[in-house]
Write a protein that holds these residues in place. Structure first.
Motif, PDB file in Angstrom:
ATOM      1  N   ARG A 301      -5.671 109.997 117.731  1.00  0.00           N
ATOM      2  CA  ARG A 301      -6.383 109.001 118.534  1.00  0.00           C
ATOM      3  C   ARG A 301      -5.564 107.749 118.827  1.00  0.00           C
ATOM      4  O   ARG A 301      -5.856 107.035 119.784  1.00  0.00           O
ATOM      5  N   GLU A 319      -5.309 109.300 124.813  1.00  0.00           N
ATOM      6  CA  GLU A 319      -6.428 109.856 125.568  1.00  0.00           C
ATOM      7  C   GLU A 319      -6.063 111.188 126.206  1.00  0.00           C
ATOM      8  O   GLU A 319      -4.886 111.576 126.237  1.00  0.00           O
ATOM      9  N   GLU A 320      -7.088 111.897 126.676  1.00  0.00           N
ATOM     10  CA  GLU A 320      -6.925 113.182 127.369  1.00  0.00           C
ATOM     11  C   GLU A 320      -6.117 114.170 126.532  1.00  0.00           C
ATOM     12  O   GLU A 320      -5.170 114.798 127.009  1.00  0.00           O
TER      13      GLU A 320
END
Length: 398
Positions: A301, A319-320
């Motif tokens: 994260r 992200e993603e």
């Protein structure tokens, strides 16, 4: 002045000015990669242990590999004895068993040294082997524990050594020089800065700052030789230094030292192909801040980047599924020139080795938002260039 020459000049100035201080697996496996924090914390122990890299040839440097203990709850660090008999141990890597640590000997006649670790602190040097090149700055152990990989910065080559059953090293089995492509702008030749095993366990990646290239090799695990399978080109003058994988295994993050950027790279585990994306900000403003190294949390994260010139740690949200780094902020490192950073085994602490201030600083990592909080006073460590939380050796018979 070319970058390689300026790097040596800057390093010389840093070392000359340092103050004399008292010396103090593969994805899916339960063990995290050396530069990742575990998703779930291990059972805590009363004290943790650190190994500290330095330059023994520098004014104010150490006399070998430093040792220290730390309190996992408070981050407080206390000095221990020095493991002598290792020259310029500027980077350290542990064997997967936790029973041996390896150090580069960063000097003209480059070497790698094996040290047997003992729970009672009676560590023992097992011997040194030549890397076949000059100025080795990085090394790593193959996930099988059978091969040691090292990168010679000054001569631009990578080497392979077999690891014996007792953790000692055999004679070098391969040496590969990065003769092509030609050097990048301002460079005088290739400069291999890092060599690691990909998260698939089947490919070896070598980052070369001098020619702006990341090489992918396949290791012949019977002969200990490297066969090139692909290359990834960074933009001219990027100066890639250190590559860190996201725990998902499909993306990696490059710290580019010369152009002061971070690069998200796609990774194909089947082929070992690395695909660099567009360069992005380190959050340190204009100019060169000599970004050194990424860390990624075990849950994937958050990511952190050490910036030596800016004396900060950049915090990113990941992200993603690893494809995007979103810059959050920068945090003062509390020292000068953070050369290397590492997580504690439980991921709750982040340690920074600050070369120019001869200190190690510790931060509490907030699992909720990735925030970093200094835990206390800086710990004095002579010309601190590497901090390695020492792994626990498995119980006898395991």
């Amino acid at each position: 002045m070319n970058h390689a020459t300026s790097r040596r000049a800057v390093l010389g100035a840093l070392l000359a000015g340092a103050a004399l201080s008292a010396a103090p697996a593969r994805p899916g496996s339960p063990e995290p990669a050396p530069n990742q924090a575990p998703v779930a914390a291990r059972r805590p122990r009363t004290t943790g242990r650190l190994l500290l890299g330095t330059y023994t040839s520098a004014e104010g440097g150490g006399t070998g590999i430093g040792t220290a203990s730390y309190d996992p709850a408070t981050g407080a660090i206390a000095a221990g004895p020095v493991i002598t008999g290792v020259a310029n141990p500027s980077y350290l890597a542990a064997h997967p068993s936790g029973t041996t640590v390896y150090a580069v000997d960063e000097q003209d006649a480059g070497g790698v040294t094996a040290v047997a670790l003992s729970p009672d602190g009676g560590h023992r040097v097992l011997g040194t082997r030549s890397t076949g090149g000059a100025g080795p700055t990085h090394l790593s152990v193959h996930p099988t524990g059978r091969w040691l990989l090292s990168a010679n910065y000054t001569s631009g080559s990578v080497a392979v050594h077999p690891v014996r059953d007792d953790g000692s090293l055999g004679e070098r089995t391969d040496l590969v020089a990065h003769t092509t492509p030609p050097p990048g702008p301002g460079q005088d030749g290739p400069h291999a800065h890092q060599i690691i095993t990909g998260p698939d366990g089947n490919h070896i990646l070598a980052v070369d700052l001098g020619n702006d290239t990341v090489y992918t090799y396949r290791l012949d695990e019977k002969r200990g030789t490297l066969g090139e399978v692909s290359r990834a080109a960074l933009r001219p003058g990027a100066g890639p230094r250190h590559l860190t994988f996201h725990p998902g295994g499909r993306f990696a993050y490059l710290a580019c030292e010369v152009d002061n950027t971070a690069v998200v790279c796609g990774y194909d585990p089947a082929t070992g192909t690395l695909s660099p994306g567009a360069p992005q900000s380190t959050g340190t403003g204009a100019g060169t801040s000599y970004p050194a190294q990424f860390l990624v949390t075990g849950d994937g994260r958050f990511a952190y980047l050490a910036n030596r010139g800016h004396n900060s740690l950049t915090r990113y949200a990941v992200e993603e599924d690893g494809a995007v780094l979103r810059l959050l902020d920068t945090v003062p490192v509390g020292g000068d020139f953070p050369r290397q950073i590492a997580f504690s085994p439980d991921g709750g602490l982040l340690f920074a080795a600050n070369q120019k201030s001869s200190t190690v600083t510790a931060f509490r990592v907030d699992a909720r938002d990735g925030g970093l909080t200094r835990t206390g006073r800086a710990f004095p460590a002579p010309v601190a260039v590497c901090v390695l939380p020492e792994p626990s050796a498995p119980p006898a018979g395991n």
